[in-house]
Motif scaffolding. Structure first.
Motif, PDB file in Angstrom:
ATOM      1  N   ALA A  68      17.889  65.320  35.478  1.00  0.00           N
ATOM      2  CA  ALA A  68      18.839  65.116  36.012  1.00  0.00           C
ATOM      3  C   ALA A  68      20.284  65.564  35.086  1.00  0.00           C
ATOM      4  O   ALA A  68      20.458  65.461  34.088  1.00  0.00           O
ATOM      5  CB  ALA A  68      19.456  63.789  36.032  1.00  0.00           C
ATOM      6  N   HIS A  92      17.174  67.364  39.520  1.00  0.00           N
ATOM      7  CA  HIS A  92      17.913  67.774  40.361  1.00  0.00           C
ATOM      8  C   HIS A  92      17.651  68.938  40.465  1.00  0.00           C
ATOM      9  O   HIS A  92      17.413  69.854  39.267  1.00  0.00           O
ATOM     10  CB  HIS A  92      18.921  67.116  39.214  1.00  0.00           C
ATOM     11  N   MET A 114      24.530  70.492  40.349  1.00  0.00           N
ATOM     12  CA  MET A 114      24.014  69.436  39.913  1.00  0.00           C
ATOM     13  C   MET A 114      22.999  69.874  38.774  1.00  0.00           C
ATOM     14  O   MET A 114      22.830  68.948  37.650  1.00  0.00           O
ATOM     15  CB  MET A 114      22.988  68.677  40.470  1.00  0.00           C
ATOM     16  N   GLN A 164       8.900  60.339  43.302  1.00  0.00           N
ATOM     17  CA  GLN A 164      10.089  61.482  42.907  1.00  0.00           C
ATOM     18  C   GLN A 164       9.464  60.710  41.328  1.00  0.00           C
ATOM     19  O   GLN A 164       8.576  61.811  39.823  1.00  0.00           O
ATOM     20  CB  GLN A 164      11.099  60.783  42.437  1.00  0.00           C
ATOM     21  N   VAL A 205      16.728  58.282  32.985  1.00  0.00           N
ATOM     22  CA  VAL A 205      16.360  59.513  35.017  1.00  0.00           C
ATOM     23  C   VAL A 205      15.141  58.912  34.930  1.00  0.00           C
ATOM     24  O   VAL A 205      14.265  58.917  33.691  1.00  0.00           O
ATOM     25  CB  VAL A 205      17.518  60.395  35.444  1.00  0.00           C
ATOM     26  N   ASN A 206      14.125  59.025  36.068  1.00  0.00           N
ATOM     27  CA  ASN A 206      13.177  59.011  36.656  1.00  0.00           C
ATOM     28  C   ASN A 206      12.267  59.828  35.236  1.00  0.00           C
ATOM     29  O   ASN A 206      11.262  59.535  35.468  1.00  0.00           O
ATOM     30  CB  ASN A 206      12.810  59.115  38.305  1.00  0.00           C
ATOM     31  N   PRO A 233      17.588  51.562  38.703  1.00  0.00           N
ATOM     32  CA  PRO A 233      16.701  52.221  38.632  1.00  0.00           C
ATOM     33  C   PRO A 233      16.212  52.427  37.541  1.00  0.00           C
ATOM     34  O   PRO A 233      15.203  52.469  36.509  1.00  0.00           O
ATOM     35  CB  PRO A 233      16.791  53.332  39.683  1.00  0.00           C
ATOM     36  N   GLU A 234      17.777  53.045  36.483  1.00  0.00           N
ATOM     37  CA  GLU A 234      17.337  52.939  35.484  1.00  0.00           C
ATOM     38  C   GLU A 234      17.627  52.118  34.286  1.00  0.00           C
ATOM     39  O   GLU A 234      16.801  52.930  33.686  1.00  0.00           O
ATOM     40  CB  GLU A 234      19.408  53.858  35.042  1.00  0.00           C
ATOM     41  N   HIS A 275      28.546  56.473  42.173  1.00  0.00           N
ATOM     42  CA  HIS A 275      26.651  57.497  42.498  1.00  0.00           C
ATOM     43  C   HIS A 275      25.833  56.601  42.257  1.00  0.00           C
ATOM     44  O   HIS A 275      24.611  55.940  42.924  1.00  0.00           O
ATOM     45  CB  HIS A 275      26.683  58.490  42.250  1.00  0.00           C
ATOM     46  N   ARG A 276      25.898  55.024  41.928  1.00  0.00           N
ATOM     47  CA  ARG A 276      25.488  53.678  41.527  1.00  0.00           C
ATOM     48  C   ARG A 276      24.522  53.333  43.420  1.00  0.00           C
ATOM     49  O   ARG A 276      25.521  53.358  44.416  1.00  0.00           O
ATOM     50  CB  ARG A 276      25.767  52.450  41.337  1.00  0.00           C
ATOM     51  N   HIS A 329      28.911  63.043  44.434  1.00  0.00           N
ATOM     52  CA  HIS A 329      27.795  63.201  44.466  1.00  0.00           C
ATOM     53  C   HIS A 329      26.815  63.354  45.691  1.00  0.00           C
ATOM     54  O   HIS A 329      27.187  62.437  46.516  1.00  0.00           O
ATOM     55  CB  HIS A 329      27.267  62.138  43.824  1.00  0.00           C
ATOM     56  N   ARG A 384      24.318  62.240  46.541  1.00  0.00           N
ATOM     57  CA  ARG A 384      23.929  60.683  47.258  1.00  0.00           C
ATOM     58  C   ARG A 384      24.791  60.166  48.058  1.00  0.00           C
ATOM     59  O   ARG A 384      24.654  59.080  49.077  1.00  0.00           O
ATOM     60  CB  ARG A 384      23.427  59.513  46.210  1.00  0.00           C
ATOM     61  N   LYS A 412      26.238  61.074  51.452  1.00  0.00           N
ATOM     62  CA  LYS A 412      26.059  61.270  52.947  1.00  0.00           C
ATOM     63  C   LYS A 412      26.731  59.221  53.017  1.00  0.00           C
ATOM     64  O   LYS A 412      26.561  59.831  54.381  1.00  0.00           O
ATOM     65  CB  LYS A 412      24.889  59.961  52.490  1.00  0.00           C
TER      66      LYS A 412
HETATM   67  C1  UD1 Z   1      20.045  60.590  39.018  1.00  0.00           C
HETATM   68  C2  UD1 Z   1      19.949  58.906  38.050  1.00  0.00           C
HETATM   69  C3  UD1 Z   1      21.310  58.275  37.317  1.00  0.00           C
HETATM   70  C4  UD1 Z   1      22.147  59.743  36.560  1.00  0.00           C
HETATM   71  C5  UD1 Z   1      22.327  60.592  38.202  1.00  0.00           C
HETATM   72  C6  UD1 Z   1      23.207  61.250  37.548  1.00  0.00           C
HETATM   73  C7  UD1 Z   1      17.458  57.970  38.304  1.00  0.00           C
HETATM   74  C8  UD1 Z   1      16.803  56.801  38.457  1.00  0.00           C
HETATM   75  N1  UD1 Z   1      18.816  58.448  38.828  1.00  0.00           N
HETATM   76  O1  UD1 Z   1      20.445  59.192  40.058  1.00  0.00           O
HETATM   77  O2  UD1 Z   1      20.829  57.114  36.464  1.00  0.00           O
HETATM   78  O3  UD1 Z   1      23.285  59.382  36.650  1.00  0.00           O
HETATM   79  O4  UD1 Z   1      21.139  61.225  38.527  1.00  0.00           O
HETATM   80  O5  UD1 Z   1      23.645  63.085  38.769  1.00  0.00           O
HETATM   81  O6  UD1 Z   1      16.863  59.053  37.479  1.00  0.00           O
HETATM   82  N2  UD1 Z   1      20.401  65.500  45.328  1.00  0.00           N
HETATM   83  C9  UD1 Z   1      20.893  66.887  45.978  1.00  0.00           C
HETATM   84  N3  UD1 Z   1      20.811  67.744  45.124  1.00  0.00           N
HETATM   85  C10 UD1 Z   1      20.227  67.776  43.765  1.00  0.00           C
HETATM   86  C11 UD1 Z   1      19.735  66.332  43.109  1.00  0.00           C
HETATM   87  C12 UD1 Z   1      19.566  65.321  43.940  1.00  0.00           C
HETATM   88  O7  UD1 Z   1      21.679  67.153  47.247  1.00  0.00           O
HETATM   89  O8  UD1 Z   1      20.071  68.815  42.751  1.00  0.00           O
HETATM   90  C13 UD1 Z   1      20.746  64.251  46.996  1.00  0.00           C
HETATM   91  C14 UD1 Z   1      18.734  63.786  46.425  1.00  0.00           C
HETATM   92  O9  UD1 Z   1      18.112  64.173  47.780  1.00  0.00           O
HETATM   93  C15 UD1 Z   1      18.788  62.319  47.030  1.00  0.00           C
HETATM   94  C16 UD1 Z   1      19.939  62.360  45.517  1.00  0.00           C
HETATM   95  O10 UD1 Z   1      20.978  63.400  45.604  1.00  0.00           O
HETATM   96  O11 UD1 Z   1      18.490  61.561  48.086  1.00  0.00           O
HETATM   97  C17 UD1 Z   1      19.583  61.609  45.032  1.00  0.00           C
HETATM   98  O12 UD1 Z   1      19.333  62.481  43.786  1.00  0.00           O
HETATM   99  P1  UD1 Z   1      18.502  61.478  42.521  1.00  0.00           P
HETATM  100  O13 UD1 Z   1      17.807  62.392  41.732  1.00  0.00           O
HETATM  101  O14 UD1 Z   1      16.845  61.012  43.173  1.00  0.00           O
HETATM  102  O15 UD1 Z   1      19.328  60.483  41.834  1.00  0.00           O
HETATM  103  P2  UD1 Z   1      20.354  60.184  41.558  1.00  0.00           P
HETATM  104  O16 UD1 Z   1      21.471  59.249  42.207  1.00  0.00           O
HETATM  105  O17 UD1 Z   1      21.333  61.561  41.043  1.00  0.00           O
END
Ligand code: UD1
Length: 362
Positions: free
Chosen positions: A10, A45, A50, A77, A103-104, A135-136, A209-210, A241, A243, A246
């Protein structure tokens, strides 16, 4: 030759691994250096904004392997990363799995590797917010419970690990690789195209974005309107971001001084931070960067896993109650912000220290 898997999934991971790879590449020039690496991108990501832009700007090589896991629920994930990374290790094992951050991808790869008896090194080990709703935090606890070599950013992290019973000899206080990247790029920061006519100190930069701040639409609407009011009409630049986007799309009342922009590449984002009146954020890494750039920072969370950004740096923990924002910003407008300093060992040389140590232990 020993091979280290360097795991990145990520956006904040990319910033943390870039200088570690540079350190290895530098050392590979000497013939007695016996470490090589395999760069594994989990695909957590995947957007250009991203992921790709960060690889280009920070000179990170094309990953050797991309697990392409994409998005999903937390469990989907994490599980997808574990399955794919285990498959890779079964086919082609490495000698060490190096994970960064929380991160995950961090926790998933640590678990897959350790179950195959491949040792794990965790960069940014030991930090804790004490908040299991993030989650972190779960990822930090899981990863540190199966880590062999703990690379830490602060004495707080060292103390947390000692309290958990980690042996002193496995804790290496090395500093902060995110700051290695910042210091290596500080002279190359550049304005985004929309920003060319703005003056320093005349705008705020906001990131949220939290899940706790952005997933509930009413909560997010109240929060951004409190920020809109407390910033006294100055522009609030808000790189959104995916997330958060949406939720933003369903909000009815948007403050007039808000400027929503796409997620920004590294050099443009930190250019904006450096010139801003203050950063308002719920990120952890940004509080570290703001501290090093001596920019006032307001964290919209109730806890931080990076207390040194508050005790030493420019960060103030504002909390998640929107009513807390105005009194803190009033202090800023009254030029009454605390003096910040730089935490110990945040000197741009952390990655070199990590590679020196790994050379001795693997
Ligand atoms: C993740 C990390 C967080 C970090 C953040 C930085 C975890 C638990 N969280 O959160 O610690 O600070 O990344 O950004 O690992 N999405 C896109 N495009 C992408 C990636 C994601 O549209 O390239 C969308 C996904 O569909 C999802 C949302 O963004 O709905 C969240 O993405 P996700 O990687 O699950 O967690 P983050 O909130 O980004």
């Amino acid at each position: 030759m020993k091979v280290i898997d360097i795991i990145a999934g990520a956006r904040p991971n990319f910033i943390k691994i870039a200088p570690i790879i540079k350190s290895i590449e530098k050392r590979k020039k000497s013939s007695d250096f016996q470490i090589d690496y395999r760069l594994v991108h989990t695909g957590q990501h995947y957007d250009k904004k991203m992921s790709g832009d960060f690889f280009t700007q920070l000179g990170i090589p094309v990953p050797d392997i991309n697990l392409n896991v994409g998005s999903g629920t937390q469990a989907q994930q994490t599980a997808a990363i574990m399955v794919s990374y285990e498959e890779l290790l079964l086919k082609e094992p490495s000698n060490l799995c190096l994970v960064v951050g929380d991160v995950n991808s961090t926790a998933a790869c640590a678990i897959a590797a350790q179950k195959l008896c491949i040792p794990v090194a965790h960069v940014e080990a030991g930090i804790r917010a004490g908040d299991w709703s993030m989650p972190e935090e779960i990822n930090r606890i899981l990863t540190d419970s199966i880590t062999n070599y703990f690379f830490t950013t602060s004495s707080y992290a060292n103390e947390n690990l000692k309290k958990l019973g980690v042996n002193n000899k496995d804790i290496f206080f090395v500093g902060n690789t995110m700051i290695d990247t910042l210091l290596a790029n500080i002279d190359n920061l550049r304005p985004p195209a929309f920003m060319l006519d703005k003056k320093n100190n005349e705008y705020f930069i906001l990131t949220l974005h939290r899940p706790g701040n952005v997933d509930d639409i009413n909560n997010l609407e109240t929060l951004i309107n409190a920020i809109g009011e407390a910033t006294r009409g100055l522009e609030v630049i808000f790189p959104v971001h995916p997330r958060t986007l949406k939720s933003i799309e369903s909000i009815k009342q948007i403050p007039k001084n808000f400027n929503f922009v796409d997620p920004l590449p590294y050099l443009e984002f930190n250019y904006l931070v450096k010139g801003s009146k203050a950063v308002i954020t719920d990120s952890g890494g940004i509080t570290e960067e703001a501290t090093v750039m001596n920019v006032p920072c307001l964290t919209l969370r109730d806890s931080t896993e990076r207390p040194e950004t508050v005790s030493v740096g420019t960060n103030v923990l504002v909390g998640t109650n929107p009513n807390n924002i105005k009194p803190v910003l009033d202090k800023l407008f009254a030029n009454n912000w605390k003096e910040g300093g730089i935490p110990e060992l945040w000197d741009g040389k952390t990655s070199d220290r990590i590679i020196d140590i790994l050379e001795g232990i693997i």
